[in-house]
Design an enzyme around this catalytic site. Sequence first.
Site, short mmCIF file in Angstrom:
data_model
loop_
_atom_site.label_atom_id
_atom_site.label_comp_id
_atom_site.label_asym_id
_atom_site.label_seq_id
_atom_site.Cartn_x
_atom_site.Cartn_y
_atom_site.Cartn_z
N LYS A 180 32.24 5.91 -42.45
CA LYS A 180 31.53 4.68 -42.83
C LYS A 180 32.36 3.89 -43.85
O LYS A 180 32.55 4.35 -44.98
CB LYS A 180 30.16 4.98 -43.44
N GLU B 35 35.89 12.22 -54.41
CA GLU B 35 36.91 11.49 -55.19
C GLU B 35 36.17 10.37 -55.89
O GLU B 35 35.75 9.41 -55.25
CB GLU B 35 37.97 10.89 -54.24
N CYS C 32 40.52 3.35 -59.00
CA CYS C 32 39.86 4.48 -59.65
C CYS C 32 40.72 5.08 -60.76
O CYS C 32 40.23 5.53 -61.78
CB CYS C 32 39.54 5.54 -58.61
N GLU D 200 33.57 2.98 -66.74
CA GLU D 200 34.53 2.40 -65.80
C GLU D 200 34.13 0.95 -65.53
O GLU D 200 33.03 0.68 -65.06
CB GLU D 200 34.49 3.20 -64.49
P1 NAD Z 1 30.00 3.23 -54.36
O1 NAD Z 1 29.79 4.65 -54.75
O2 NAD Z 1 28.96 2.24 -54.71
O3 NAD Z 1 30.17 3.13 -52.78
C1 NAD Z 1 31.11 3.91 -52.09
C2 NAD Z 1 30.65 4.09 -50.67
O4 NAD Z 1 29.46 4.87 -50.67
C3 NAD Z 1 30.29 2.79 -49.95
O5 NAD Z 1 30.72 2.89 -48.61
C4 NAD Z 1 28.78 2.76 -50.04
O6 NAD Z 1 28.17 2.05 -49.01
C5 NAD Z 1 28.45 4.23 -49.92
N1 NAD Z 1 27.16 4.64 -50.48
C6 NAD Z 1 26.39 3.99 -51.40
N2 NAD Z 1 25.29 4.72 -51.66
C7 NAD Z 1 25.36 5.84 -50.90
C8 NAD Z 1 24.53 6.99 -50.75
N3 NAD Z 1 23.40 7.14 -51.43
N4 NAD Z 1 24.91 7.98 -49.91
C9 NAD Z 1 26.08 7.87 -49.24
N5 NAD Z 1 26.90 6.80 -49.33
C10 NAD Z 1 26.54 5.80 -50.16
O7 NAD Z 1 31.40 2.83 -54.93
P2 NAD Z 1 32.18 1.46 -54.74
O8 NAD Z 1 31.60 0.48 -55.69
O9 NAD Z 1 32.28 1.08 -53.30
O10 NAD Z 1 33.65 1.89 -55.17
C11 NAD Z 1 34.05 1.92 -56.47
C12 NAD Z 1 34.06 3.36 -56.98
O11 NAD Z 1 34.90 4.17 -56.17
C13 NAD Z 1 34.65 3.41 -58.36
O12 NAD Z 1 33.86 4.23 -59.19
C14 NAD Z 1 36.02 4.04 -58.13
O13 NAD Z 1 36.55 4.68 -59.24
C15 NAD Z 1 35.76 4.94 -56.99
N6 NAD Z 1 37.02 5.28 -56.30
C16 NAD Z 1 37.55 6.55 -56.45
C17 NAD Z 1 38.74 6.89 -55.83
C18 NAD Z 1 39.33 8.27 -56.01
O14 NAD Z 1 40.21 8.63 -55.23
N7 NAD Z 1 38.90 9.04 -56.98
C19 NAD Z 1 39.41 5.96 -55.05
C20 NAD Z 1 38.86 4.68 -54.91
C21 NAD Z 1 37.65 4.36 -55.53
#
Ligand code: NAD
Length: 472
Positions: free
Chosen positions: A179, A252, A286, A383
């Site tokens: 997804k 991650e 991230c 963050e």
């Molecule tokens: P998010 O957690 O809001 O969303 C990430 C994904 O999860 C999206 O596809 C979203 O639709 C989905 N999602 C949302 N609620 C969900 C649920 N209850 N169950 C399952 N899936 C769900 O994060 P974001 O705003 O899209 O991304 C930013 C975050 O991602 C930041 O905190 C960043 O640090 C992190 N990030 C981490 C890495 C890493 O490798 N550690 C890499 C990139 C981004």
Amino acid sequence: MFEYAPAPESVRPQIKEHYGIFIDGEFVDAESDFKSVNPATEEVLFTVAEAGEADVAKAVAAARRAYETVWGPMSGTERGKYLFRIARLLQERAREFAVAESLDNGKPIKETRDFDVPTAAQHFFYHAGWADKLAYAGHGGDPKPLGVVGQVIPWNFPLLMLAWKIAPALACGNTVVLKPAETTPLTALMFAELCQEADLPPGVVNILPGAGAAGAAVVGSAVDKVAFTGSTAVGRAIAKAVAGSKKKVTLELGGKAANIVFDDAPIDQAVEGIVNGIFFNQGHVCCAGSRLLVQESVADDVLERLKERVATLRVGDPLDKNTDIGAINSAEQLERITALTEAGRGEGADVWQPACDLPEQGFWFRPTVFTGVQQSMRIAQEEIFGPVLSVLTFRTPDEAIAKANNTPYGLSAGVWTEKGSKILWAAERLRAGVVWANTFNKFDAASPFGGLKESGYGREGGRQGLEAYLDV
Ligand code: NAD
């Protein structure tokens, strides 16, 4: 500063008006649609079908069939050929993918062209090479795949996060239900077309656009493993949702990296590293070096040179090849960055922004540097995920390490010094999955990446990353 004439990218990818969900090798429609918007202009780019629970169940069933009948029994050598083919097709269509990513995400073309797409292709090449050598990866003599893998990814590196997820999963013999994030599904859908072009057997890769509910449906479905990249809050919810089940999980999550500049550091190089650390990809990274820890004796010098450099950054049209900082990915993210920046002002930190014009349409934020930051402030702990740097100072190396480790996160860190012994001393003490020395934000498919503490668990990339997709 030199004035540059605009240098707009001329390639335009074929973006369809509407995309379906990609299940069992075909695009199909769903009960509802949603829009994907260009964050630099606020124009609608296309509409896309939104996956519901029933669609997820269909995709998982297709992936299970493909796993049991085609992909699981296939030899590693044959699987490797498919991965090589995907990697080559990605390279052939690199410019098209780069422009599409810039349009859908808002990031500058020079980053999508020189980083996102080539690094994604490298990930497929690298894992294609592993497909027939898994017995030598150090995970046992006859490692087996897990089965069907559910993967959920964020919007900051849409194609690259897809590659980090899909390439190792397929190389190890698993099939995938992925997804993409709701604001950036375009390159995942183009990747689905590329799977068709590569003649990948139907059901091996399924792409299910949608929002959080679709992600939760993937997590709750009959998959054997969940791989998630995103925020710590959602990661925590996923860990709870799968607790007690047999599903394997890798997470991650977020970060609040310290970029530490010691007084013996090469200052000009360090300034470049600080700029790259926090302003690369609008700070939507991230592992961004969002906290600068600078030794007090060189702090004034570093800050003066840093501000001079930041004032040269060009903010604007992501498709202009001169642009350094593109658009913020969404109105929601802009709101979050603005709110945290206001919190920083409210808590008494000093804010500095260069004078730069911002486009009238779209979502934009000036590069921002906070000084006078205290450990307890929200801008030192949370963050921000935007182009906002919090600067703290330290007097002794021990103080630098104590401050660097003083957040709930543990994803990455940077160390700037001319002494190799100090690098090793600091790297041993920093609670971070990745420590860069005299550089920042460097990635390679052969190098494992992942976090400690609230930044998650599991590794992606390298020999170590294969473990997440093998039954070991
Ligand atoms: P998010 O957690 O809001 O969303 C990430 C994904 O999860 C999206 O596809 C979203 O639709 C989905 N999602 C949302 N609620 C969900 C649920 N209850 N169950 C399952 N899936 C769900 O994060 P974001 O705003 O899209 O991304 C930013 C975050 O991602 C930041 O905190 C960043 O640090 C992190 N990030 C981490 C890495 C890493 O490798 N550690 C890499 C990139 C981004």
